[in-house]
Design a protein around this motif. Sequence first.
Motif, PDB file in Angstrom:
ATOM      1  N   UNK A   2       0.853  -1.205   0.000  1.00  0.00           N
ATOM      2  CA  UNK A   2       0.000   0.000   0.000  1.00  0.00           C
ATOM      3  C   UNK A   2       0.877   1.239   0.000  1.00  0.00           C
ATOM      4  N   UNK A   3       0.477   2.273  -0.753  1.00  0.00           N
ATOM      5  CA  UNK A   3       1.298   3.497  -0.763  1.00  0.00           C
ATOM      6  C   UNK A   3       1.353   4.124   0.627  1.00  0.00           C
ATOM      7  N   UNK A   4       2.473   4.768   0.871  1.00  0.00           N
ATOM      8  CA  UNK A   4       2.700   5.352   2.191  1.00  0.00           C
ATOM      9  C   UNK A   4       1.819   6.594   2.387  1.00  0.00           C
ATOM     10  N   UNK A   5       1.235   6.704   3.573  1.00  0.00           N
ATOM     11  CA  UNK A   5       0.417   7.879   3.869  1.00  0.00           C
ATOM     12  C   UNK A   5       1.340   9.019   4.297  1.00  0.00           C
ATOM     13  N   UNK A   6       1.277  10.121   3.585  1.00  0.00           N
ATOM     14  CA  UNK A   6       2.140  11.274   3.874  1.00  0.00           C
ATOM     15  C   UNK A   6       1.431  12.262   4.798  1.00  0.00           C
ATOM     16  N   UNK A  29      -3.506  11.805   2.532  1.00  0.00           N
ATOM     17  CA  UNK A  29      -2.837  11.980   1.244  1.00  0.00           C
ATOM     18  C   UNK A  29      -1.691  10.975   1.198  1.00  0.00           C
ATOM     19  N   UNK A  30      -1.611  10.221   0.106  1.00  0.00           N
ATOM     20  CA  UNK A  30      -0.551   9.219   0.014  1.00  0.00           C
ATOM     21  C   UNK A  30       0.585   9.713  -0.874  1.00  0.00           C
ATOM     22  N   UNK A  31       1.712   9.060  -0.716  1.00  0.00           N
ATOM     23  CA  UNK A  31       2.928   9.471  -1.430  1.00  0.00           C
ATOM     24  C   UNK A  31       2.697   9.464  -2.944  1.00  0.00           C
ATOM     25  N   UNK A  32       3.156  10.505  -3.607  1.00  0.00           N
ATOM     26  CA  UNK A  32       3.046  10.571  -5.060  1.00  0.00           C
ATOM     27  C   UNK A  32       1.769  11.210  -5.561  1.00  0.00           C
ATOM     28  N   UNK A  33       0.857  11.525  -4.669  1.00  0.00           N
ATOM     29  CA  UNK A  33      -0.378  12.177  -5.113  1.00  0.00           C
ATOM     30  C   UNK A  33      -0.125  13.659  -5.402  1.00  0.00           C
ATOM     31  N   UNK A  34      -0.935  14.190  -6.299  1.00  0.00           N
ATOM     32  CA  UNK A  34      -0.995  15.643  -6.508  1.00  0.00           C
ATOM     33  C   UNK A  34      -2.427  16.041  -6.166  1.00  0.00           C
ATOM     34  N   UNK A  35      -2.601  16.605  -4.996  1.00  0.00           N
ATOM     35  CA  UNK A  35      -3.948  16.885  -4.502  1.00  0.00           C
ATOM     36  C   UNK A  35      -4.260  18.368  -4.674  1.00  0.00           C
ATOM     37  N   UNK A 218     -12.776  13.548  -2.778  1.00  0.00           N
ATOM     38  CA  UNK A 218     -12.385  13.251  -4.144  1.00  0.00           C
ATOM     39  C   UNK A 218     -11.953  11.818  -4.380  1.00  0.00           C
ATOM     40  N   UNK A 219     -11.751  11.522  -5.646  1.00  0.00           N
ATOM     41  CA  UNK A 219     -11.326  10.179  -6.047  1.00  0.00           C
ATOM     42  C   UNK A 219     -10.057  10.325  -6.860  1.00  0.00           C
ATOM     43  N   UNK A 220      -9.083   9.470  -6.576  1.00  0.00           N
ATOM     44  CA  UNK A 220      -7.822   9.541  -7.315  1.00  0.00           C
ATOM     45  C   UNK A 220      -8.081   9.111  -8.758  1.00  0.00           C
TER      46      UNK A 220
END
Lengths: 242, 230
Positions: A2-6, A29-35, A218-220
Motif C-alpha cells: 500500500x502506498x505510504x500515507x504522507x 494523502x498518500x505518497x506521489x499524489x498531486x492533490x 475526491x477520487x484519485x
Amino acid sequence: MAPRVVVDLRSAISVINQFPALAGIDLQVTEGEIVLVQGPNGAGKTTLLRLCAGLATLAGGSGTVLDHDLDHAEPRRRLRREAGLLAHETYLYDELTVEENVSFWAEANRVDPTTIDPVLDRLELGERLRGVRVGDLSAGQRRRTSLAVLVCRRPRLWLLDEPHGGLDRAGRDLVDDLIRHAVRFGATVMLASHDLDRATAVATRVVTLAGGRVADSGVRHADVTDDRERPLDERVEDHDAP
Amino acid sequence: MLRDAWLMARKDLRIELASKVTIGQILPFGALVLILFGLAVSPDLTVLGTDRRSVLAQASPGLFWMAVLFAALLTLGRSFAIESADGKLDALRMAGLDPAGIFLGKMLAVTAQLAALEIVLGFGAFVLYNAPLARPLQLIVVVIAATTAITSAGTLYAALGSGLRVRDTLVPLLVLPVLAPVLLAAALSTEAAVFGESSGGWPWTLLLGVFALLYVGVGMLAFGPIMEES
C-alpha cells in the motif's frame, strides 16, 4: 504494498486569531499524489497548507505529516525542514538580487550551492535576471524566484498556495512541469488554486473544502508516478537535469 | 548556531549595503539629535567647582548615549521590519535555522551598524560639545559593553513586537524602560573615561558587562519561543 500515507489528519482543528479556520478536517494523502485543494475564500485552504507545513498548530483532533506528529512542537520543527511551502508571500528580500536571495535561502536550508545555477536556468532567471534586485522584478519574476528557492530545497512534500498566480502562460506551464517532475522523483504535492482548469489537469485528486471541513475528499483519477518501476539511478539523472 | 548567526549577520549587512538606510537616514537623524541637544543647552554655562567646564561638555556623555539610543531604536525597527515583511519569519522557521543563531546574527548586524554610527556620533559629540578624552582605552571598553547591552535587549524586544501591527510605537515603549539602567551606567562610565575622574567608573562598566551578558543569554534562550509566537 500500500502506498505510504504522507498526510493523515483526523478531526483536525486549527484556530487562527480565535477563529476555527479548520473545524475538524479528515484527510489522508498518500505518497506521489498531486492533490488539488479547492473551495471558496475562507474555506481553510491556506490554513490546511500551513498546518501541513508545520507552521499552524493543532487545537484539536490529531494529525501526522511525513510521520511527524503535528501535536508536538519538536516534530513540527523537524517537519518544516522536509516540507516546502510556496505561499502568497514571496519570502524574498527586496534589497537583494535574485542570486543573493536564492543563495541565502539555499544556505539557510543547507542546500548544496552547486544546485543553484541549474535551477536558476530552469526557471529562466539565469543570465539576464540573476543580478537584478528582487524589488525591481515583476510579480511573475518574483514568483519564479520563490519557486527557485522551493526547487532548490527539494522538499518531500510540496505545499503550493496559488502557484499559478501572477505567472504568464509559459510560467504556469513551467509550474506544472515542476510539479510533475517532483512527483516522478517521489515527492507529494498539495496545491490550492483558483485556476481550476489548469490545476485540475495536473492534479490526481481534487479535495473540496467548505467552512473549514472537507466537503468532498475526491477520487484519485490519474497517476503520474508511472515510472517508479524505473531504476533509481535513471530517476536521479532525470531529477538532476535542470 | 554560529554558522546560522554568521549567515544572518552577513545577509543583514548586505541588505544595509544595498539600501544604505543606516548611512543615509539613521546617521543624519542621530547627528540632528546631537545638534539639537547642543542648541538646547547654552555653551556659556559652566559647572560650579570645575575649571570652567561647560554644562554642555559635562552632559556630553549622557547626550551622546541618548542620541545612540534613538538611533538604535530606528536600526532595530528596520532590522525586524525586513523580516516581518512578506512572510520571511515563516520562511526562517521553515528553514530550521537555530533561533539562538538568528538572534545572534541579527544582534551582530545591528551592533556593527550601531558601532559605525557611534564612531561618527562620538566624533561629533567631541567637536560639538568640546568634551575632553582622558582615557580612550576605557572609553572603548565602555562603548563595547554598552553597545552589546543595547543591541541584545533591543533585538529581543524588537523580535517580540515584530508580529504586531503596532510594533513601531510599542517597541520603544517596551525597550526604553529596560534600557534605562544601561543608559545610566553607560553615561556614568563614559563620564569617568572622558573626564578621567578618580572614581574610575569601572563598577559602572562592570555593570554594563553584566547587563550585556544577561541580555545576550536571555535573548538566546527566549528567541525560539518568541519566533514561534510571531
